[in-house]
Design a protein around this motif. Structure first.
Motif, PDB file in Angstrom:
ATOM      1  N   UNK A  27       0.794  -1.227   0.000  1.00  0.00           N
ATOM      2  CA  UNK A  27       0.000   0.000   0.000  1.00  0.00           C
ATOM      3  C   UNK A  27       0.831   1.285   0.000  1.00  0.00           C
ATOM      4  N   UNK A  28       2.069   1.224  -0.496  1.00  0.00           N
ATOM      5  CA  UNK A  28       2.851   2.458  -0.579  1.00  0.00           C
ATOM      6  C   UNK A  28       2.760   3.097  -1.952  1.00  0.00           C
ATOM      7  N   UNK A  29       2.105   2.423  -2.918  1.00  0.00           N
ATOM      8  CA  UNK A  29       1.912   3.019  -4.237  1.00  0.00           C
ATOM      9  C   UNK A  29       2.715   2.373  -5.345  1.00  0.00           C
ATOM     10  N   UNK A  30       3.155   1.135  -5.149  1.00  0.00           N
ATOM     11  CA  UNK A  30       3.970   0.476  -6.186  1.00  0.00           C
ATOM     12  C   UNK A  30       3.175   0.261  -7.470  1.00  0.00           C
ATOM     13  N   UNK A  31       1.937  -0.213  -7.342  1.00  0.00           N
ATOM     14  CA  UNK A  31       1.118  -0.461  -8.531  1.00  0.00           C
ATOM     15  C   UNK A  31       0.832   0.835  -9.279  1.00  0.00           C
ATOM     16  N   UNK A  32       0.529   1.886  -8.535  1.00  0.00           N
ATOM     17  CA  UNK A  32       0.291   3.190  -9.164  1.00  0.00           C
ATOM     18  C   UNK A  32       1.531   3.661  -9.904  1.00  0.00           C
TER      19      UNK A  32
END
Length: 229
Positions: A27-32
């Motif tokens: 949930x730190x934004x890797x996918x984004x």
């Protein structure tokens, strides 16, 4: 992606290495970040069963049939992929920026990358929003100025506070995980943080250390938080 200061490093790494991996906590934004990468990527998520079946059933065949750049999210869930990536990269070593991976930090992922892809991959670590990212401020240039032997006036200007103390305390109290930070809802933030900790204990730590006393480990985390406070 103006918030994430790592983005220019991702762009540069894709021009220098055949593969780039973005690792970090959930949930730190890797996918984004992966979805923001420039280029026509074929994207696969190893938490989606249909995608995982395509990649993991026969990774060598999957990579041979790939006709363009491939992005694979949560790559640590497909350990057989990494030896196949080494073969695929070595067969087209001159090509850069053709594989983009993300994965939650884990000993298995680090081991897979170091054993199979050493020298072939750039490893970028993504964390929650930094203080500057949370408040849409540019990254500090202080280290670059020191390396460039800048004068004292430039260094003092770069080191001067850019964010009011109230905002610093707000960031410190709420943390930098993107989803709760961007929501702006205090109740949601509290519930999100509580559920994140439960998921972390039950899913990630439970898998890594099956015999761990989770109640004691929760107390340990709370102790660390109190010491930080």
């Amino acid at each position: 992606m103006s918030r994430r200061h790592i983005f220019p490093f991702l762009q540069k790494s894709l021009t220098l290495f055949p593969a780039v991996a973005v690792v970090g906590a959930r949930q730190v934004g890797k996918t984004t970040l992966l979805h923001s990468a420039p280029g026509p990527w074929a994207r696969y998520d190893m938490e989606v069963q249909s995608d995982r079946a395509q990649v993991a059933d026969d990774p060598d065949l999957f990579l041979r049939l790939a006709t363009g750049p491939v992005a694979i999210d949560e790559a640590q869930l497909a350990p057989a992929l990494f030896p196949a990536l080494r073969v695929a990269i070595d067969s087209h070593r001159a090509q850069k920026g053709i594989y983009l991976l993300s994965g939650s930090s884990s000993p298995d992922l680090v081991k897979s990358i170091s054993e199979s892809l050493s020298g072939r991959i750039a490893l970028l670590e993504l964390g929650p929003f930094s203080l500057a990212e949370a408040w849409d401020q540019p990254a500090s240039l202080i280290y670059e100025l020191i390396a460039a032997r800048a004068g004292i006036d430039e260094l003092l200007q770069a080191a001067s506070p850019r964010i009011p103390l109230a905002r610093v305390l707000d960031y410190w109290y709420n943390g930098g995980y993107p989803e709760p930070w961007l929501s702006g809802d205090a109740d949601f933030r509290r519930l999100w943080q509580r559920n994140y900790l439960d998921t972390y204990l039950l899913r990630d730590i439970g898998v890594l250390f099956p015999g761990l006393n989770r109640d004691r480990y929760r107390q340990f985390i709370q102790l660390l938080a109190n010491v930080s406070g």
